[in-house]
Design an enzyme around this catalytic site. Sequence first.
Site, PDB file in Angstrom:
ATOM      1  N   GLU A 144       6.020   2.523  -3.567  1.00 21.78           N
ATOM      2  CA  GLU A 144       5.802   1.202  -2.979  1.00 21.78           C
ATOM      3  C   GLU A 144       6.866   0.324  -3.604  1.00 21.78           C
ATOM      4  OE1 GLU A 144       5.544  -2.011  -2.817  1.00 21.78           O
ATOM      5  OE2 GLU A 144       3.432  -2.566  -2.967  1.00 21.78           O
ATOM      6  N   GLU A 153      14.425  -4.588  -2.895  1.00 22.84           N
ATOM      7  CA  GLU A 153      14.150  -4.151  -4.262  1.00 22.84           C
ATOM      8  C   GLU A 153      14.785  -2.805  -4.564  1.00 22.84           C
ATOM      9  OE1 GLU A 153       9.908  -4.605  -4.964  1.00 22.84           O
ATOM     10  OE2 GLU A 153      10.141  -6.781  -4.876  1.00 22.84           O
TER      11      GLU A 153
END
EC number: 2.1.1.321
Length: 687
Positions: A144, A153
């Site tokens: 995740e 990210e």
Amino acid sequence: MKTFCGRANPTTGAMEWLEEDENYDYHQEIARSRYADMLHDKDRNMKYYQGIRAAVSRVKDRGEKAIVLDIGTGTGLLSMMAASAGADFCYAIEVFKPMANAAVKIVEKNGFCDKIKVINKHSTEVTVGPDGDMQCRANILVTELFDTELIGEGALPTYEHAHKYLVQEGCEAVPHRATVYVQLVESKRMWSWNKLFPVRVEAEDGEKIVVSPSEMENCPGVPSVCDIQLNQMPSSDFTILSDVVTMFSVDFSKPVRSASTYYRVQLEPVKSGKAQIVLSWWDIDMDPSGTINCTMAPYWVKSTSAFQWRDHWMQCVYFLPNEEPVLQGEKVYLTACRDEYSVWYKLQKVREDSNADVCVESPVCRCQAHLLWNRPRFGELNDQNRTRQYIKSLMNVLRTDSVCLCISDGSLLPVLAHYLGAKQVFTLENSAVSRSVMEKFFKANHLEDKIKIVEARPESLTSSHLEDNKISVLVGEPFFTTSLLPWHNLYFWYARTAVSKHLASNVTVLPQSASLHMMIVEFQDLWRIRSPCGICEGFDVRTMDDMIKSSLDFRESKEAEPHPLWEYPCKSLSDPLEVLIFDFRETVPQHCLSTEGSVNLLRKGKSHGAVLWMEYNLTADISVSTGLMQISNEKGNCEWNPHCKQAVYFFSSVIESETLADLPSAVTYAINFDTKTGDIAMDFKLL
Ligand code: SAH
Ligand code: ZN
């Protein structure tokens, strides 16, 4: 160990040396992190669990051992799900040391020590082999690593590496796939966050129009993502120009390429209009068939989305480099370009030779205005109602012999003051960027000889800077780029005090005063970010709750935090109250300003916290609010200034308790403004 960090105090402007604990950054990181928000995201957690169970069964059904690689384990949640689902072994990788430590504790507490190995490394440092971190490659890849933009990210390079070195070919992946969707819209409101619109000024000698330099008009802006709670954007604030289309998708079970690339789709506008904005969001399929789907689609695409509140994943607003008129039914091409970490868009009328234009560069601000003004600030400068208040009050105070000094970062007030008849206008710009932007701006409006930029800090202002004039009108919005909390703009008061000797004895200060306002509210959802999670999908994550709490307590006195409340609905439980007044006509006093009292609660609801904001009293009868605009109905729903962040002070006792019993009937408050440090300390009690 303690270190000293130098910084300018945002309120007083004084240079100060702060003694910082070496754990300061770490505590900030934990306190502000989104871990709690993720753990509260029931929809996400449930779907991960379903997807993980399905992946473990598929592997088991093939008669294989289920070996899981969980990259970015955080609290260890996804590994614990895998272990519970029958996985034989999990490698839980976490690069952030305090989280890796927390994961070890949480895994132990939940009894998974023998099934889960926590490895405190970046995944690209992980080794495989008999002496390695992992005995063998994994056949289930769980992660995740997504932000609102999906790839911001670093999910792509992480997956690319994992497929090369850490997982088997043909592995199962949870999520299996991510898909990015876009929709083309026209929106004056959102467009106003990236371009400065012409400003109209009704002067004595006719209407003046303040324009921005062409360099600014053609600048694409900055590459940082604009992520917002799109569910709070009313449909009247934008016009849909296209259907929702799939821009690209990534299959996480196959090798992933992170190198820069582009994707192009053909769009047939459903309406004629000005293409300005690309709205974008994504969904993830937890399984190959796509039956377990977690989507960020906004309310007009999926009606139930308003009930699935989350703050760690929102929606993206992309600004096209220039607005393009499009016609209903006349096809256009939309291109998404991406590098390893970010996405940007361009629109074309005709299909260009596919090789010719691949290397569209990511947007970089060339005009500097996008470095000086962030998106809410652009919105504020474009707010015509607000500008009108400043114009009205300037007209009230300016005389033909006025010598005006403006103190605010990158403000249009000097231009307004000039057009409204001031004899002389000076503006203090103490950063190189603001000086350069204002220079270009004045030049574009042929005002370079009319307005003098003074490059000095208020305390070093000299009479020669002001050409031996005394200031008869001192103005400020006030707005300073260093302000985070509403009262940081009180820097104007300190600057006013520092320039006192240059002010005429009958000087007019605009705003003449500021006032701090407060109201007790119940949040629809925002309270979740401060509420402990306890048990998440059957796993005890209280270790994480304790960690967040101790990081919040680490900050010596509890502080208020800035939040743009237009994105976070709440209802008022008390009347708004003016609690402190700061009189800019006088210098900053030596003594503290404090107040205490109590507010009655008028509505039933949970007192999650107090909201505080500033109002500026430009003249005796004209004010602008940076907070509450109005309470829109009898239920107490609040409307907030959309360009400003308000301060929120959470009442942790209310958020932590589960019952609604014993509703308080009033809240007492004590607020103290320390004029030396510029800090506002506050304390509240529920009665
Ligand atoms: N898996 C948890 C936490 C997700 S947050 C959950 O779903 O609740 C993402 C975490 O991944 C962060 O803690 C971050 O520090 C970590 N991370 C991101 N990229 C990483 C990488 N390449 N290797 C190791 N950790 C990573
Ligand atoms: Zn720019």
